[in-house]
Design a protein around this motif. Structure first.
Motif, PDB file in Angstrom:
ATOM      1  N   LEU A 485       0.816  -1.214   0.000  1.00  0.00           N
ATOM      2  CA  LEU A 485       0.000   0.000   0.000  1.00  0.00           C
ATOM      3  C   LEU A 485       0.847   1.260   0.000  1.00  0.00           C
ATOM      4  N   TYR A 486       1.973   1.227   0.694  1.00  0.00           N
ATOM      5  CA  TYR A 486       2.795   2.439   0.673  1.00  0.00           C
ATOM      6  C   TYR A 486       3.441   2.628  -0.692  1.00  0.00           C
ATOM      7  N   ASP A 487       3.753   1.506  -1.360  1.00  0.00           N
ATOM      8  CA  ASP A 487       4.309   1.613  -2.715  1.00  0.00           C
ATOM      9  C   ASP A 487       3.258   2.100  -3.704  1.00  0.00           C
ATOM     10  N   GLU A 488       2.042   1.619  -3.577  1.00  0.00           N
ATOM     11  CA  GLU A 488       1.011   1.965  -4.561  1.00  0.00           C
ATOM     12  C   GLU A 488       0.321   3.296  -4.267  1.00  0.00           C
ATOM     13  N   GLN A 489       0.374   3.748  -3.027  1.00  0.00           N
ATOM     14  CA  GLN A 489      -0.162   5.056  -2.655  1.00  0.00           C
ATOM     15  C   GLN A 489      -1.620   5.287  -3.091  1.00  0.00           C
ATOM     16  N   PRO A 490      -2.520   4.336  -2.809  1.00  0.00           N
ATOM     17  CA  PRO A 490      -3.936   4.648  -3.063  1.00  0.00           C
ATOM     18  C   PRO A 490      -4.400   5.785  -2.161  1.00  0.00           C
ATOM     19  N   TYR A 491      -3.795   5.880  -0.994  1.00  0.00           N
ATOM     20  CA  TYR A 491      -3.879   7.058  -0.142  1.00  0.00           C
ATOM     21  C   TYR A 491      -2.497   7.709  -0.135  1.00  0.00           C
ATOM     22  N   MET A 492      -2.480   9.027  -0.001  1.00  0.00           N
ATOM     23  CA  MET A 492      -1.244   9.671   0.446  1.00  0.00           C
ATOM     24  C   MET A 492      -1.325   9.636   1.982  1.00  0.00           C
ATOM     25  N   PHE A 493      -0.553   8.719   2.585  1.00  0.00           N
ATOM     26  CA  PHE A 493      -0.585   8.567   4.037  1.00  0.00           C
ATOM     27  C   PHE A 493       0.137   9.763   4.661  1.00  0.00           C
ATOM     28  N   LEU A 494      -0.562  10.564   5.445  1.00  0.00           N
ATOM     29  CA  LEU A 494      -0.012  11.837   5.895  1.00  0.00           C
ATOM     30  C   LEU A 494       0.608  11.762   7.289  1.00  0.00           C
TER      31      LEU A 494
END
Length: 540
Positions: A485-494
């Motif tokens: 998920l961090y690689d694909e960034q469906p969210y920009m995790f803030l």
């Protein structure tokens, strides 16, 4: 879903106030007094008090005091019985037999029995009911009522979150079996088994609950709980200054500076703890602009999270690197945050065909422009959106910011996927299973995967993590999910903010434990001489 400071997807029904410092409670040698009320402030009104449809924090806070699940978390974050007196786990976890309490009645006097549990389960798996919580119950092969106070649940396969999932509130069959749960009036006039009874609800003003004097644990010492809706953080703070509120969340500025006064030191206790909440910018993955993960990665490189934490949170938070917070056993500390790098962001965007023309990126004759929506009354999120707006302008992307009233925001934009990007937060339960947020099957209206994320490997990992009771095996699944998920960034995790709040100092019995302080809310009390609300509270 997080609408203010703290939200929890499955908080298991009791509000939890998180604290950071050790508060030493001096036990009293005299009897506790009944009476008084606690008045809490919220920037958003509840949407629905029927637990199966209560997906926002304001709704969960109120319904969590009206209803009970079969289990709940104790002060040490262990599962203990709530409506269930005990349980047996058999067949390697495939079977759970719940033994229910026999002295419980609904607020209308009707006895609680196993048929209510069966009814709740049937509604949770009914595809016509727009509940976001069905994912936990679809793995059940059968639910059998053995007798009025015994329920046998058999799973199709091992299901690790199975026991914790029964923290879901149980609803009354005798009142709802002929109702359409999607439209029933019960959602605004609920009747539960919990420590507080529903009394009144004035939309966009307040919800009032009265103590259940026949509660099966014991009568709560505080007679009433009032949730006041004040859709503006500054006004909430003004109400604290006049003691019109007893508890509320604080902004970092309020916490660090504006409450450092003799008045607040005398009248309130401040609390600060690492939270189980994270804030993100979610992209509608059905929008062509966000389909290429390189574009999403570029956006992530273009935004400086440390700048947000330092300016908006005054340092009271950490950078988020995925769907688990650092306090969770599922968190993968090997996933490091991407460094702020606008040059790399521009390179990635250029690879994707976005060319700078007169300061703005264009592709196929169209400017790269999108809108961030967020909810009204949360100044913190508005400032975050404005920083993102400025940083993305630096790489040639035009960002618009739109602020919406909470109920409209959820109903017309989130549920209907009518957005390009959304600035929002998740409050997480202690059980790390987040199937409902990320699995590709959970994208229907009202469900939590509203950005439309689909990844076969993540789907398989989410399923595998549920099928084993071995925590190390589960951890391996969640670590890989965080990497993907961090690689694909469906969210920009803030960021993961610290939980900041205040509570009026007249409340006694408040004890800090690993889970926070709200776990023993029914034991909070106020000495008679300090009680502020004797009979009827005004709406102020």
């Amino acid at each position: 879903m997080n609408n203010s400071k703290v939200t929890v997807i499955k908080q298991f029904k009791l509000p939890i106030f998180l604290v950071a410092f050790l508060f030493v409670f001096l036990s009293q040698s005299f009897a506790k007094d009944y009476g008084d009320a606690i008045v809490s402030g919220s920037i958003a009104d509840a949407r629905n008090l029927l637990p199966l449809l209560a997906s926002d924090s304001a709704s969960q806070s109120a319904s969590g005091l009206i209803f009970n699940g079969l289990v709940k978390y104790d002060k040490d974050i262990n599962l203990v019985g709530d409506l269930a007196e005990s349980w047996e786990i058999k067949d390697g976890g495939l079977t759970i037999i719940f033994h229910l309490r026999k002295n419980v009645k609904w607020h209308d006097g009707f006895p609680f029995t196993a048929s209510d549990v069966e009814f709740t389960y049937q509604k949770l798996i009914d595809p016509k009911i727009r509940t976001p919580y069905s994912g936990d119950f679809e793995r059940i092969k059968s639910l059998e009522v053995i007798d009025d106070y015994t329920v046998k649940v058999t799973y199709k396969e091992p299901f690790a979150p199975g026991l914790a999932s029964w923290g879901m509130s149980i609803i009354p069959k005798h009142l709802l079996e002929k109702e359409d749960l999607n439209t029933t009036k019960f959602s605004r006039h609920p009747i539960g088994t919990g420590p507080y009874k529903f009394k009144s609800w004035k939309s966009q003003e307040k919800i009032e609950l009265a103590s259940n004097r026949n509660y099966f644990e014991h009568r709560p010492y505080l007679d009433r709980e009032i949730f006041r809706v004040i859709p503006d953080e500054s006004t909430i703070f003004l109400e604290l200054q006049t003691q019109g509120l007893d508890s509320a969340g604080l902004t970092p500025l309020q916490f660090t500076r504006q409450t450092d006064t003799p008045f607040f030191q005398k009248n309130y206790r401040k609390f600060k703890v690492p939270s189980f909440t994270y804030i993100y910018l979610g992209f509608n993955l059905n929008n062509p602009k966000f389909k290429d993960k390189r574009v999403r990665q570029a956006l992530n490189y273009a935004v400086d999270k440390n700048e947000i934490i330092n300016i908006v949170l005054l340092g009271l938070g950490k950078i988020c690197t995925g769907p688990f917070v650092p306090n969770s056993w599922a968190f993968n500390d090997k996933v490091k945050p991407a460094q702020f790098d606008s040059k790399k962001a521009k390179e990635l965007l250029r690879e994707c065909g976005w060319i700078n023309k007169n300061g703005w990126l264009e592709k196929d004759g169209k400017r790269f422009e999108f809108t961030i929506i967020t909810n009204q009354g949360n100044e913190e999120r508005l400032k975050v959106a404005q920083i993102i707006q400025r940083r993305l302008k630096d790489v040639g992307i035009k960002v618009n910011v739109k602020v919406l009233e909470w109920s409209v925001f959820l109903t017309e934009f989130i549920d209907k996927k009518n957005f390009e990007s959304v600035l929002l937060g998740w409050g997480l339960g202690r059980e790390p299973d987040n199937f409902d947020i990320w699995h590709s099957s959970k994208t229907k209206e009202g469900e939590f995967n509203f950005i439309g994320y689909k990844n076969e490997e993540v789907d398989n990992l989410l399923t595998s993590a549920r099928r084993t009771f071995n925590q190390e095996e589960r951890k391996a699944c969640y670590h890989r999910i965080q990497e993907i998920l961090y690689d694909e960034q469906p969210y920009m995790f803030l960021y993961v903010p610290d939980g900041l709040s205040v509570l009026h100092s007249r409340f006694q019995g408040v004890k800090l434990e690993p889970i926070g302080i709200g776990y023993n809310f029914i034991d909070w009390w106020v000495p008679l001489g300090k009680q502020r609300y004797k009979t009827v509270i005004s709406s102020r």
